[in-house]
Write an enzyme that holds these catalytic residues in place. Sequence first.
Site, PDB file in Angstrom:
ATOM      1  N   HIS A  10       1.042  -1.202   0.019  1.00 23.13           N
ATOM      2  CA  HIS A  10      -0.083   0.083   0.200  1.00 23.13           C
ATOM      3  C   HIS A  10       0.751   1.196  -0.057  1.00 23.13           C
ATOM      4  CE1 HIS A  10      -3.757  -2.297   1.546  1.00 23.13           C
ATOM      5  NE2 HIS A  10      -2.708  -2.907   2.096  1.00 23.13           N
ATOM      6  N   TYR A  39      -2.174  -1.534   8.904  1.00 21.49           N
ATOM      7  CA  TYR A  39      -0.821  -2.208   8.443  1.00 21.49           C
ATOM      8  C   TYR A  39       0.015  -2.927   9.415  1.00 21.49           C
ATOM      9  CZ  TYR A  39      -2.121   1.522   4.873  1.00 21.49           C
ATOM     10  OH  TYR A  39      -2.921   2.204   4.151  1.00 21.49           O
ATOM     11  N   HIS A 115      -2.320  -3.198  -3.655  1.00 23.01           N
ATOM     12  CA  HIS A 115      -3.566  -3.022  -2.939  1.00 23.01           C
ATOM     13  C   HIS A 115      -4.607  -2.899  -4.268  1.00 23.01           C
ATOM     14  CE1 HIS A 115      -6.688  -0.500  -0.548  1.00 23.01           C
ATOM     15  NE2 HIS A 115      -6.925  -1.774  -0.483  1.00 23.01           N
ATOM     16  N   LYS A 121      -8.361   1.591  -6.777  1.00 25.68           N
ATOM     17  CA  LYS A 121      -7.687   2.422  -6.157  1.00 25.68           C
ATOM     18  C   LYS A 121      -6.318   2.481  -7.107  1.00 25.68           C
ATOM     19  CE  LYS A 121      -9.287   2.187  -1.638  1.00 25.68           C
ATOM     20  NZ  LYS A 121      -9.139   2.792  -0.323  1.00 25.68           N
ATOM     21  N   CYS A 123      -3.372   2.891  -5.373  1.00 33.05           N
ATOM     22  CA  CYS A 123      -2.722   2.213  -4.622  1.00 33.05           C
ATOM     23  C   CYS A 123      -1.837   0.841  -4.802  1.00 33.05           C
ATOM     24  CB  CYS A 123      -3.250   2.154  -3.309  1.00 33.05           C
ATOM     25  SG  CYS A 123      -2.500   1.543  -1.634  1.00 33.05           S
TER      26      CYS A 123
END
Length: 142
Positions: A10, A39, A115, A121, A123
């Site tokens: 991420h 995380y 991710h 996204k 990410c």
Amino acid sequence: MRNITEIIIHCTATPAGRSVGVADIDREHRRRGFRCIGYHYLVELDGRVCAGRAESEIGAHCLGHNACSIGVAYAGGLDSAGRPADTRTDAQRLALRGLVGELCRRYPKASVHGHREFAAKACPCFDAAAEYGALQKGGVTQ
């Protein structure tokens, strides 16, 4: 111990050069209703690898994948205009590679993903699977 089959990379979605630490993310995640930082690891701008949630605990970083994964984030991911961008410093690149390599050795069944493979996204703003794929299974891509 949990059965780890994925290592998910991420970004923190913060502007390039903005320093964020575990305490900052922990505060933000708690504000969003998480128990604590979601995380397992954070790689800071200077390449320092900081522990977040314990690996033995289920993370809160990727819906539908938390139970079987380790979540790793790097500080950054946005350019100066707030657009998604690979903003990793050289130190972060080295540290991420080392950390992902170590996690792949410890969890040989795990595959590496960004991710963005599981959510709509950008990410982590780079192709994590391609960049770290050779670290899987002791240097052999799956």
